[in-house]
Design an enzyme around this catalytic site. Structure first.
Site, short mmCIF file in Angstrom:
data_model
loop_
_atom_site.label_atom_id
_atom_site.label_comp_id
_atom_site.label_asym_id
_atom_site.label_seq_id
_atom_site.Cartn_x
_atom_site.Cartn_y
_atom_site.Cartn_z
N ARG A 34 20.45 43.45 62.14
CA ARG A 34 20.09 44.71 61.47
C ARG A 34 20.56 45.93 62.25
O ARG A 34 20.84 46.98 61.66
CB ARG A 34 18.57 44.77 61.28
N ASP A 141 7.58 53.69 50.12
CA ASP A 141 8.16 52.87 51.18
C ASP A 141 8.10 53.68 52.47
O ASP A 141 8.01 54.91 52.44
CB ASP A 141 9.60 52.48 50.86
#
Lengths: 322, 131
Positions: A34, A141
């Site tokens: 990531r 989010d």
């Protein structure tokens, strides 16, 4: 190249502190995968160098980018199709009978990521309620980057391939370069907001009739699950429902919820006195609780297949159902 | 469960065969629409789903769909176009001709599984487990 032990520990602590997501030892590969794009974009040799740079007191943007990169997960349209089928067939009629006469239905898509769940719900609700009837979906989010994408409503070809029925692609999307843009009709009923599920919720959240909190709790430790579920309960409307991911449960974590089997999915409702305003009452037709007997499994999309005489021409009637 | 994969590209036939086989289907392969109709006619079993390329020699995907839709023997065969044709008007044409779903190339194995789940042809656990 790998991630060094001290760098992994630092990242793990950062992500846990900021989002409550637990990255146990063994997830070094995830951190590397990531963060490598971030390191490359910054012109650094590797992930370790990026992590060390992020440790400087002034590197707020880098720390935020690390948290976002590690809390963003792949999503798809109508993810777990049986859940959407049961929502439509079993839950929605009760919700509509109970409260739509008073105010628009209000749904929270928590951990909305790039917005596919929220837009999937909007497609389903427009089809079910008709285009004129209002409803409210709030998608939240922790990651600003994905929220901006959700607000834009622009998706790549690969993204629209992921579980989006072709009839919805035709009806609610327009070609935009090499990608696809969702229609204003879908966007007008949805707001996207930044919200950290592991922190106290911001003031002003309305009471929700349904909360979709799917595939989030699995990343939290037990105390964070308890706190999050308690906070969610406090923003649920009386008679509201909580939908968790198929691998998640509130049982044994928060006694303020009771499990109700609903068609092909499980949902939770606050036990009496534990919801928003605490005037909890069972939904219409639920006075004695719905029998908790799972129905025989039916196809996820009972009538997704068109009839043997499909409609033709530009006025194609898209009448299949999720 | 039986699938028929119809594509003039042998590589694409093999890719789709591998995906649907991993999802529990038995796969029959055909090089174009006419070949597929012949194999369906000769088979001693019904097909649950056909994965159909659009641009093919002999009989293209749209013609195949029209042929299947006009034959009552195949009323219960689910038809999914799998094509590089990505214009919205093409998707509309395929659905209007009788396709039940449309998958645009390139795709991931997950995308195939999710479409088959939408069509009620797949146990959801196979989708969440990945392929």
């Amino acid at each position: 190249m790998g991630v060094g032990p001290s760098e992994f520990t630092w990242v793990s602590d950062l992500v846990r502190r900021e989002s409550a997501i637990v990255l146990p030892p063994g997830k070094e590969y995830l951190v590397e995968a990531r963060l490598l794009p971030l390191a490359r974009a910054a012109g650094l040799a590797g992930v370790d160098a990026y992590i060390r740079a992020a440790q400087r007191p002034t590197s707020l943007a880098e720390r935020r980018a690390i948290v976002e990169a590690l809390t963003t997960n792949e999503t798809s349209w109508f993810r777990d199709a049986t859940v959407f089928a049961s929502f439509r067939r079993d839950m929605l009629p009760r919700l509509l009978a109970d409260r739509m006469a008073h105010r628009p239905l209000r749904i929270w898509s928590a951990a909305a990521s790039t917005g596919q769940e929220a837009y999937s719900l909007a497609m389903l609700l427009i089809e079910e309620l008709g285009p004129a009837r209002r409803f409210e979906i709030i998608g939240t989010d922790i990651a600003r980057g994905v929220l901006e994408r959700a607000r834009q409503g622009r998706y790549t070809q690969m993204e629209v391939n992921r579980g989006l029925p072709a009839r919805y692609l035709v009806q609610y999307f327009q070609r935009a370069g090499t990608g696809w843009q969702v229609s204003p009709e879908l966007q007008r009923n949805i707001q996207f907001r930044e919200l950290n599920l592991a922190a106290p919720f911001p003031p002003g959240l309305p009471a929700f009739d349904v909360v979709f909190l799917r595939n989030v709790l699995i990343y939290f430790d037990t105390p964070t699950k308890q706190t999050t579920l308690r906070r969610v309960r406090q923003v649920m409307a009386p008679g509201g429902w909580l939908v968790l991911g198929t691998a998640e449960t509130a049982r044994g974590i928060d006694d303020g919820f009771e499990l109700v089997r609903m068609g092909d999915m499980s949902a939770y409702r606050p036990v009496s006195g534990s919801a928003f305003g605490s005037a909890s009452r069972p939904p219409t037709g639920q006075a004695s609780g719905r029998p908790s007997v799972p129905s025989a499994r039916s196809p996820s999309v009972p009538s997704a297949r068109p009839s043997s005489t499909p409609p033709s021409g530009p006025s194609l009637q898209l009448s299949g159902r999720i | 469960m039986h699938a028929i994969v119809i594509d003039d590209s042998s590589a694409m036939r093999m890719i789709l065969k591998r995906i649907v086989t991993s999802l529990g289907f038995e796969a029959t392969l055909a090089e174009h629409g006419r070949d597929a109709l012949d194999k369906m006619d000769a088979a001693d079993h019904r097909f649950d789903v056909a994965l159909i390329d659009w641009i093919m020699p002999e009989m293209d995907g749209l013609e195949f769909i029209q042929a299947v839709r006009s034959d009552p023997r195949y009323d219960d065969v689910t038809l999914m176009m799998v094509s590089t044709e990505s214009d919205q008007s093409k998707v509309v044409r395929a659905l209007a001709a009788g396709a039940h779903e449309y998958l645009i190339k390139p795709f991931t194995p997950d995308a195939v599984a999710e479409k088959l789940e939408l069509l009620g042809l797949l146990d959801p656990e196979r989708v969440t487990a990945g392929v």
